[in-house]
Motif scaffolding. Structure first.
Motif, PDB file in Angstrom:
ATOM      1  N   ILE A  28      38.844  32.295  51.024  1.00 31.02           N
ATOM      2  CA  ILE A  28      37.502  32.209  50.444  1.00 31.02           C
ATOM      3  C   ILE A  28      37.170  33.513  49.719  1.00 31.02           C
ATOM      4  O   ILE A  28      36.644  33.508  48.598  1.00 31.02           O
ATOM      5  N   GLY A  29      37.486  34.636  50.349  1.00 33.04           N
ATOM      6  CA  GLY A  29      37.244  35.925  49.719  1.00 33.04           C
ATOM      7  C   GLY A  29      38.071  36.130  48.456  1.00 33.04           C
ATOM      8  O   GLY A  29      37.598  36.715  47.485  1.00 33.04           O
ATOM      9  N   ILE A  30      39.307  35.625  48.463  1.00 37.27           N
ATOM     10  CA  ILE A  30      40.173  35.774  47.287  1.00 37.27           C
ATOM     11  C   ILE A  30      39.592  35.039  46.081  1.00 37.27           C
ATOM     12  O   ILE A  30      39.708  35.507  44.942  1.00 37.27           O
ATOM     13  N   VAL A  31      38.972  33.891  46.315  1.00 38.44           N
ATOM     14  CA  VAL A  31      38.335  33.150  45.217  1.00 38.44           C
ATOM     15  C   VAL A  31      37.273  34.015  44.542  1.00 38.44           C
ATOM     16  O   VAL A  31      37.187  34.084  43.307  1.00 38.44           O
ATOM     17  N   ILE A  32      36.474  34.703  45.343  1.00 36.47           N
ATOM     18  CA  ILE A  32      35.455  35.600  44.787  1.00 36.47           C
ATOM     19  C   ILE A  32      36.122  36.781  44.078  1.00 36.47           C
ATOM     20  O   ILE A  32      35.690  37.204  42.999  1.00 36.47           O
ATOM     21  N   LEU A  33      37.177  37.288  44.674  1.00 36.02           N
ATOM     22  CA  LEU A  33      37.891  38.428  44.096  1.00 36.02           C
ATOM     23  C   LEU A  33      38.442  38.107  42.710  1.00 36.02           C
ATOM     24  O   LEU A  33      38.518  38.978  41.839  1.00 36.02           O
ATOM     25  N   TYR A  34      38.823  36.849  42.502  1.00 33.59           N
ATOM     26  CA  TYR A  34      39.367  36.423  41.203  1.00 33.59           C
ATOM     27  C   TYR A  34      38.414  36.757  40.052  1.00 33.59           C
ATOM     28  O   TYR A  34      38.842  37.196  38.979  1.00 33.59           O
ATOM     29  N   PHE A  35      37.124  36.584  40.281  1.00 31.42           N
ATOM     30  CA  PHE A  35      36.155  36.738  39.206  1.00 31.42           C
ATOM     31  C   PHE A  35      35.846  38.198  38.873  1.00 31.42           C
ATOM     32  O   PHE A  35      35.237  38.470  37.831  1.00 31.42           O
ATOM     33  N   ILE A  36      36.247  39.118  39.728  1.00 33.48           N
ATOM     34  CA  ILE A  36      36.013  40.530  39.418  1.00 33.48           C
ATOM     35  C   ILE A  36      37.318  41.307  39.251  1.00 33.48           C
ATOM     36  O   ILE A  36      37.296  42.514  39.011  1.00 33.48           O
ATOM     37  N   ALA A  37      38.462  40.609  39.359  1.00 29.43           N
ATOM     38  CA  ALA A  37      39.759  41.297  39.294  1.00 29.43           C
ATOM     39  C   ALA A  37      39.982  41.979  37.952  1.00 29.43           C
ATOM     40  O   ALA A  37      40.438  43.123  37.885  1.00 29.43           O
ATOM     41  N   GLY A  38      39.670  41.290  36.866  1.00 28.48           N
ATOM     42  CA  GLY A  38      39.876  41.876  35.548  1.00 28.48           C
ATOM     43  C   GLY A  38      39.016  43.101  35.314  1.00 28.48           C
ATOM     44  O   GLY A  38      39.460  44.097  34.739  1.00 28.48           O
ATOM     45  N   LYS A  39      37.777  43.052  35.787  1.00 26.97           N
ATOM     46  CA  LYS A  39      36.881  44.185  35.629  1.00 26.97           C
ATOM     47  C   LYS A  39      37.311  45.365  36.501  1.00 26.97           C
ATOM     48  O   LYS A  39      37.102  46.524  36.139  1.00 26.97           O
ATOM     49  N   ASN A  49      42.666  48.676  49.199  1.00 28.26           N
ATOM     50  CA  ASN A  49      44.043  48.337  48.833  1.00 28.26           C
ATOM     51  C   ASN A  49      44.097  47.250  47.773  1.00 28.26           C
ATOM     52  O   ASN A  49      44.939  47.279  46.872  1.00 28.26           O
ATOM     53  N   MET A  50      43.229  46.248  47.899  1.00 29.57           N
ATOM     54  CA  MET A  50      43.202  45.168  46.909  1.00 29.57           C
ATOM     55  C   MET A  50      42.830  45.722  45.532  1.00 29.57           C
ATOM     56  O   MET A  50      43.460  45.391  44.518  1.00 29.57           O
ATOM     57  N   TYR A  51      41.803  46.549  45.492  1.00 29.24           N
ATOM     58  CA  TYR A  51      41.342  47.091  44.222  1.00 29.24           C
ATOM     59  C   TYR A  51      42.375  48.037  43.612  1.00 29.24           C
ATOM     60  O   TYR A  51      42.557  48.069  42.387  1.00 29.24           O
ATOM     61  N   GLN A  52      43.053  48.806  44.444  1.00 29.08           N
ATOM     62  CA  GLN A  52      44.094  49.691  43.922  1.00 29.08           C
ATOM     63  C   GLN A  52      45.247  48.895  43.336  1.00 29.08           C
ATOM     64  O   GLN A  52      45.807  49.262  42.298  1.00 29.08           O
ATOM     65  N   ARG A  53      45.607  47.811  43.981  1.00 28.75           N
ATOM     66  CA  ARG A  53      46.698  46.991  43.458  1.00 28.75           C
ATOM     67  C   ARG A  53      46.299  46.279  42.178  1.00 28.75           C
ATOM     68  O   ARG A  53      47.091  46.174  41.241  1.00 28.75           O
ATOM     69  N   LEU A  54      45.083  45.788  42.134  1.00 32.11           N
ATOM     70  CA  LEU A  54      44.617  45.164  40.897  1.00 32.11           C
ATOM     71  C   LEU A  54      44.572  46.179  39.761  1.00 32.11           C
ATOM     72  O   LEU A  54      44.908  45.855  38.616  1.00 32.11           O
ATOM     73  N   ALA A  55      44.193  47.405  40.062  1.00 28.73           N
ATOM     74  CA  ALA A  55      44.186  48.460  39.046  1.00 28.73           C
ATOM     75  C   ALA A  55      45.593  48.890  38.659  1.00 28.73           C
ATOM     76  O   ALA A  55      45.789  49.518  37.614  1.00 28.73           O
ATOM     77  N   ASN A  94      44.571  40.710  32.527  1.00 27.43           N
ATOM     78  CA  ASN A  94      44.936  39.314  32.779  1.00 27.43           C
ATOM     79  C   ASN A  94      45.932  39.193  33.934  1.00 27.43           C
ATOM     80  O   ASN A  94      45.860  38.261  34.745  1.00 27.43           O
ATOM     81  N   THR A  95      46.867  40.120  34.010  1.00 29.54           N
ATOM     82  CA  THR A  95      47.820  40.125  35.123  1.00 29.54           C
ATOM     83  C   THR A  95      47.100  40.333  36.442  1.00 29.54           C
ATOM     84  O   THR A  95      47.400  39.685  37.446  1.00 29.54           O
ATOM     85  N   ALA A  96      46.129  41.238  36.454  1.00 30.27           N
ATOM     86  CA  ALA A  96      45.344  41.477  37.666  1.00 30.27           C
ATOM     87  C   ALA A  96      44.648  40.202  38.118  1.00 30.27           C
ATOM     88  O   ALA A  96      44.671  39.841  39.300  1.00 30.27           O
ATOM     89  N   ARG A  97      44.051  39.483  37.171  1.00 31.95           N
ATOM     90  CA  ARG A  97      43.324  38.258  37.511  1.00 31.95           C
ATOM     91  C   ARG A  97      44.284  37.164  37.991  1.00 31.95           C
ATOM     92  O   ARG A  97      44.020  36.496  38.991  1.00 31.95           O
ATOM     93  N   ARG A  98      45.388  36.980  37.296  1.00 34.26           N
ATOM     94  CA  ARG A  98      46.340  35.915  37.673  1.00 34.26           C
ATOM     95  C   ARG A  98      46.965  36.177  39.034  1.00 34.26           C
ATOM     96  O   ARG A  98      47.306  35.238  39.760  1.00 34.26           O
TER      97      ARG A  98
END
Length: 490
Positions: free
Chosen positions: A84-95, A242-248, A254-258
């Motif tokens: 459930i949290g990952i779904v929310i994370l999807y929408f802010i991953a690119g930012k 850790n999630m935000y560092q990996r997305l960064a 686009n890769t971060a979001r996917r």
């Protein structure tokens, strides 16, 4: 002691050490390489490192303990917060990629100011030391089971390996060894369950062995208690540094979001397999220590030695990858949110050294902390709540509520963190409730009330620190929107 099991686990550990050393030796040239892998990670590696980082001792040992005692349906509730949290994370991953910061407090400073950055870094360090600590304890369990050495000695060995890998190679080493571990995790658990139900005990027999309480959504718990187990994982995945560092660390936005899509499905697969393996263990061993359910299944559950070795090695991979990730992340807080704040002109070379020294020091503290908690599940709930209740409201509000300000965020972080400490350590969990049930509401109330009663904070973004590159200009434009509260999750 089983020689094949021992050789397999030692072989895996040596592989991780060699791979981590080689990657770290050839890739690390500056602090961005060390903390964000040069912002170059492809999608498949990103998915692997997200999965392996989040799924650790808290899943294989703490999660198994919960499922063994409360049943598979309650286990679904326990783990449900992650997807459930990952779904929310999807929408802010690119930012998150556009902000391109090393730590969560650096991100919070843009919106809330310098004091919030400093205070939030302290609470992150406290939480991450706890999470690293129970990775060490989990490794001690496995080495005790496979070699016969004491849990304490196994814990020391695990701590050494985790600290070494985090120190030597930074995010490059962690991410690529995480990717290897994620493949091992999925293969080992899937093969283990398939063999279990086809050659050892039928699925019907497993279901028939469960007590009546295991067929309810709350197990032996009250509704507030089961919510108290759901919320910490949900809050952690939403705001885990850790999630935000990996997305960064992704090669582009686009890769971060996917990558969050792959993380979503792979996490469901792993959690589902953990639930199935644990109830299979319950059918075979009805009187073991709950947090050894999966480990005992692999060692004494009638599986072929090579299958048991895969499960145990996958479990070791969980612990190592999660442990070194959280140590690396917390070391970043010391380096960038504390040391660099005090000495802003410090050289990049010096920052890199401090980062590595901090990993070593935090690892030692994490080992000591493990002595204060009786089991993995208890320290897991403390650590997750310390992070989730103290930081998640302020982090999400920075993206989703333009009226949130520095005083509100600061009040939220301090009250949420202190409430966790008081409930867990001073009051000793009254009513059997996890501290998140008290700390989270207090944290949210503080954020809303104080933000509405105080002036809105607006940060100034220094554009001259960025170049003229189009991508960097987009970063500056987004940071300006984020700081002023214009960005609302779009």
């Amino acid at each position: 002691m089983n020689t094949i099991l021992l050789i397999t686990i030692i072989g895996y550990i040596l592989l991780m050490i060699v791979a981590g050393t080689m990657i770290g030796k050839n890739k690390i040239n500056n602090t961005e390489d060390y903390m964000l892998a040069g912002r170059s990670l492809p999608n498949i590696v990103l998915v692997g490192t997200l999965l392996a980082t989040f799924v650790g001792s808290g899943t294989v040992i703490g999660g198994a303990s919960f499922i063994y005692q409360q049943g598979p349906l309650a286990g679904i509730i326990y783990f449900a917060g992650v997807p459930i949290g990952i779904v929310i994370l999807y929408f802010i991953a690119g930012k998150t990629w556009l902000i391109s910061k090393y730590t969560i407090p650096q991100i919070l400073e843009i919106k809330y100011g310098k004091l919030t950055r400093t205070i939030s870094s302290i609470f992150i360090i406290l939480a991450y030391i706890g999470i690293a600590s129970y990775q060490f304890t989990g490794g001690g369990y496995i080495l005790n089971l496979t070699t016969g050495i004491s849990v304490q000695a196994g814990t020391i060995i695990t701590a050494f390996i985790v600290i070494f890998l985090a120190t030597i190679g930074g995010m490059f080493s962690v991410a690529y060894t995480d990717f290897i571990s994620s493949l091992l995790i999925l293969a080992g658990f899937l093969l283990g369950f398939f063999y279990l139900v086809t050659n050892v005990v039928s699925f019907d027999t497993i279901i028939a062995s469960l007590p009546e309480s295991h067929f309810t959504w709350t197990g032996n718990l009250t509704v507030p208690q089961i919510i108290g187990y759901f919320l910490p994982l949900f809050l952690l995945v939403l705001a885990d540094q850790n999630m935000y560092q990996r997305l960064a660390s992704a090669k582009d936005a686009n890769t971060a979001r996917r990558s969050t899509i792959g993380f979503f499905f792979s996490s469901i697969a792993v959690f589902g397999l953990v639930i199935l393996l644990t109830i299979g263990s319950f059918a075979l061993f009805s009187d073991i220590k709950p947090d050894t359910a999966i480990l005992q299944l692999a060692y004494n559950g009638g599986l072929p030695v090579i299958v048991g070795a895969l499960i145990l090695t996958a479990s070791v991979s969980f612990l190592i990858t999660t442990g070194n990730s959280f140590l690396l992340s917390a070391a970043g807080n010391i380096t960038y949110d504390i040391v660099q704040r005090v000495k802003p002109d410090i050289s990049d070379k010096s920052l890199l050294k401090i980062n590595r020294y901090s990993v070593f020091a935090l690892g030692g503290i994490a080992y000591i902390l493990g002595a204060f908690f009786p089991d993995v599940l208890s320290i897991q709930m403390y650590s997750y709540t310390m992070y989730g209740a103290a930081l998640t409201p302020a982090i999400l509000a920075s993206f989703l509520w333009k009226r949130a300000n520095g005083p509100g965020a600061l009040a939220s972080i301090v009250i949420g963190g202190l409430a966790t400490l008081v409930w867990e350590l001073v009051l000793q969990k009254p009513y059997g409730w996890n501290s998140v049930l008290i700390a989270l509401p207090l944290s949210i109330i503080a954020l809303i009330v104080v933000s509405l009663l105080t002036p809105k904070y607006t940060a100034q973004i220094e554009e001259d620190q960025y170049g003229k590159d189009k991508e960097e200009k987009e970063n500056v434009e987004f940071k300006s929107e984020y700081a002023s509260g214009v960005y609302e999750g779009k």
